[in-house]
Design an enzyme around this catalytic site. Structure first.
Site, short mmCIF file in Angstrom:
data_model
loop_
_atom_site.label_atom_id
_atom_site.label_comp_id
_atom_site.label_asym_id
_atom_site.label_seq_id
_atom_site.Cartn_x
_atom_site.Cartn_y
_atom_site.Cartn_z
N ASN A 1 -10.01 0.47 0.27
CA ASN A 1 -8.55 0.48 0.24
C ASN A 1 -8.07 0.10 -1.17
OD1 ASN A 1 -5.81 0.13 0.52
ND2 ASN A 1 -5.95 -1.15 2.36
N CYS B 1 0.80 -1.24 0.00
CA CYS B 1 0.00 0.00 0.00
C CYS B 1 0.83 1.28 0.00
CB CYS B 1 -0.96 0.02 1.18
SG CYS B 1 -2.16 -1.30 1.13
N HIS C 1 -2.98 7.44 3.77
CA HIS C 1 -3.43 6.19 3.14
C HIS C 1 -4.84 5.89 3.64
CE1 HIS C 1 -3.67 2.20 1.66
NE2 HIS C 1 -3.41 1.58 2.81
C1 LIG Z 1 -10.28 -5.55 9.35
C2 LIG Z 1 -10.94 -4.72 10.46
C3 LIG Z 1 -11.91 -3.74 9.83
C4 LIG Z 1 -11.72 -5.68 11.35
O1 LIG Z 1 -12.33 -4.93 12.41
P1 LIG Z 1 -12.28 -5.49 13.89
O2 LIG Z 1 -13.01 -4.53 14.72
O3 LIG Z 1 -10.83 -5.73 14.19
O4 LIG Z 1 -13.10 -6.80 13.76
P2 LIG Z 1 -12.67 -8.31 14.13
O5 LIG Z 1 -11.66 -8.82 13.13
O6 LIG Z 1 -12.30 -8.33 15.57
O7 LIG Z 1 -14.02 -9.09 13.93
C5 LIG Z 1 -15.13 -8.84 14.79
C6 LIG Z 1 -16.27 -9.75 14.38
O8 LIG Z 1 -16.77 -9.35 13.09
C7 LIG Z 1 -16.79 -10.47 12.23
N1 LIG Z 1 -16.51 -10.01 10.87
C8 LIG Z 1 -15.31 -9.93 10.25
N2 LIG Z 1 -15.48 -9.46 9.02
C9 LIG Z 1 -16.79 -9.22 8.86
C10 LIG Z 1 -17.56 -8.72 7.80
N3 LIG Z 1 -17.02 -8.34 6.63
N4 LIG Z 1 -18.90 -8.60 7.98
C11 LIG Z 1 -19.47 -8.96 9.13
N5 LIG Z 1 -18.78 -9.44 10.18
C12 LIG Z 1 -17.46 -9.57 10.04
C13 LIG Z 1 -15.73 -11.38 12.74
O9 LIG Z 1 -15.99 -12.72 12.33
C14 LIG Z 1 -15.88 -11.21 14.23
O10 LIG Z 1 -16.95 -11.97 14.67
P3 LIG Z 1 -16.87 -12.79 16.07
O11 LIG Z 1 -16.65 -11.74 17.11
O12 LIG Z 1 -18.18 -13.48 16.13
O13 LIG Z 1 -15.71 -13.72 15.89
C15 LIG Z 1 -9.88 -3.96 11.28
O14 LIG Z 1 -9.15 -4.84 12.07
C16 LIG Z 1 -8.94 -3.21 10.39
O15 LIG Z 1 -9.31 -2.28 9.69
N6 LIG Z 1 -7.66 -3.55 10.44
C17 LIG Z 1 -6.67 -2.90 9.57
C18 LIG Z 1 -6.62 -3.65 8.31
C19 LIG Z 1 -6.11 -2.87 7.17
O16 LIG Z 1 -6.37 -1.71 7.02
N7 LIG Z 1 -5.36 -3.51 6.32
C20 LIG Z 1 -4.83 -2.89 5.16
C21 LIG Z 1 -3.48 -3.36 4.97
S1 LIG Z 1 -2.58 -2.26 3.96
#
Ligand SMILES: CC(C)(COP(=O)(O)OP(=O)(O)OC[C@H]1O[C@@H](n2cnc3c(N)ncnc32)[C@H](O)[C@@H]1OP(=O)(O)O)[C@@H](O)C(=O)NCCC(=O)NCCS
Length: 362
Positions: free
Chosen positions: A279, A111, A249
């Site tokens: 993204n 990214c 970003h």
């Molecule tokens: C990916 C991201 C949005 C996830 O948010 P989060 O608050 O960490 O959510 P979690 O991964 O803890 O998941 C929480 C719950 O939502 C669920 N879930 C995950 N993706 C889901 C989706 N698309 N829709 C609905 N539910 C979802 C999970 O299964 C989990 O359920 P559970 O509690 O029953 O196990 C967040 O971690 C993030 O933005 N991270 C940075 C990633 C990024 O920007 N990467 C780019 C790399 S350059």
């Protein structure tokens, strides 16, 4: 002292828009979850290859600078989703543009690729190796997406943008930058299925599985972007109050808000468009920069901060002095070929082709 001023800019977004509600028809997810966790409302699905998006974005950037492709000495293409690994992405763009006097190289830091490419081109101009460079950030990542994995499929989209840099005696362009890599966490984001280690005939290349530790990436991204931002401001004896606009970003609105909070930046001085595109990896910062200009958010001679992070986990921040001109010198007539499908049709086609490939894999 030689500087590398930004004199042209252009973007190209594929027209097919996939909303959260449409995505929820192929994945167990919903608009409320995606918006509340990421700020993303829709993303673009490309009907063309990356070279096509880049050709349009680059043509617009050259027109904005009032230059011809033949004027370029260098093309640096930041991407991790090359159409081909060999030959490289930038040579394809060179041929399309007819930029036959240009050297052509790719930079892949996921990214952050556009910003590392910006550093590369700036350094080559400042050292006198080249005079005029095109720097591109673009991705067509949706064909490499695992559309069965809701943890990642909701986050990404396609797009491209480019800037033109020209040697200048006035203090413009990148004034300071801080680049780094948190390689201890390189396992937190891995796209399995891209790269020679997968050419083992046990799976189809391109049928990807995403290893993705969202929360770990989130925490490290906030730290990396914040520390890099503080370092570049300190290097120039400046504070956040001196910035006209931050163009970060665009991976997740909550990450952007956390970085802004740490830096003490009010929301009105932070540009966001993650709700429109998700993204787009290397494309997010240049697309946001172009849209900030289009919306009149970049003042003449404005001071900008561009913080970013990506797989690796690479991180960086660039302090950029804009020039006196915030309007393009000319417009390009170049357009994408029309898209005959809806975004949902494009995604459904990717899903069924992947399923067929998995079914026929040895
Ligand atoms: C990916 C991201 C949005 C996830 O948010 P989060 O608050 O960490 O959510 P979690 O991964 O803890 O998941 C929480 C719950 O939502 C669920 N879930 C995950 N993706 C889901 C989706 N698309 N829709 C609905 N539910 C979802 C999970 O299964 C989990 O359920 P559970 O509690 O029953 O196990 C967040 O971690 C993030 O933005 N991270 C940075 C990633 C990024 O920007 N990467 C780019 C790399 S350059």
């Amino acid at each position: 002292m030689q500087y590398a001023a930004v004199t042209g800019w252009g973007k190209c977004l594929p027209p097919a828009v996939l909303t959260n509600a449409e995505l929820a028809t192929v994945l167990p997810t919903d608009d409320e979850w995606i918006v509340s966790r990421t700020g993303i409302k829709e993303r673009r699905i490309s009907h063309v290859r990356l070279e096509e998006l880049a050709y349009v974005a680059a043509s617009r950037a050259l027109a904005a600078a009032g230059l011809q492709a033949a004027d370029l000495d260098l093309i640096v293409f930041g991407t991790c989703s090359f159409d081909d690994q060999v030959p490289n992405q930038s040579s394809g763009l060179q041929l399309r543009l007819g930029a036959m006097s240009a050297a052509a190289m790719d930079v892949n830091t996921a990214c952050t690729s556009f910003l590392y490419a910006l550093s590369t081109a700036t350094a080559m101009i400042r050292s006198g190796v080249v005079q005029r460079a095109l720097v591109v950030g673009g991705e067509v990542i949706t064909p490499l997406m695992d559309w069965t994995n809701r943890n990642v499929a909701v986050l990404f989209g396609d797009g491209c943008a480019a800037v033109v840099l020209e040697a200048s005696d006035t203090e413009q362009g990148v004034l300071a930058e801080k680049l780094g890599c948190d390689a201890a966490a390189r396992g937190t984001l891995v796209i399995q299925g891209m790269g020679s280690r997968y050419a083992d005939f046990e799976r189809r290349l391109g049928v990807t599985d995403w290893v993705f530790e969202g929360q770990e990436i989130f925490k490290r991204a906030v730290v990396g972007m914040s520390e890099a931002s503080a370092a570049v401001l300190a290097a120039k004896g400046l504070t956040a109050a001196d910035l006209d606009l931050v163009v970060p970003h665009q991976a997740n609105l909550r990450i952007i808000e956390a970085v802004a909070r740490r830096a003490g930046l009010p929301a009105e001085r932070v540009f966001t468009n993650v709700h429109r595109y998700g993204n787009m990896s290397a494309a997010t910062v240049p697309v946001a920069l172009v849209e900030a200009l289009e919306e009149g958010r970049v003042p003449p001679n404005g001071l900008l901060l561009l913080p970013a992070f990506g797989a690796g986990l690479t991180w960086c921040a660039h302090l950029l002095r804009w020039g006196p001109r915030v309007l393009p010198l000319a417009q390009s007539e170049v357009q994408l070929p029309p898209c005959e499908h809806t975004a949902l049709e494009l995604v459904k086609s990717l899903i069924s082709r992947r399923a067929a490939a998995v079914g026929t894999a040895v």
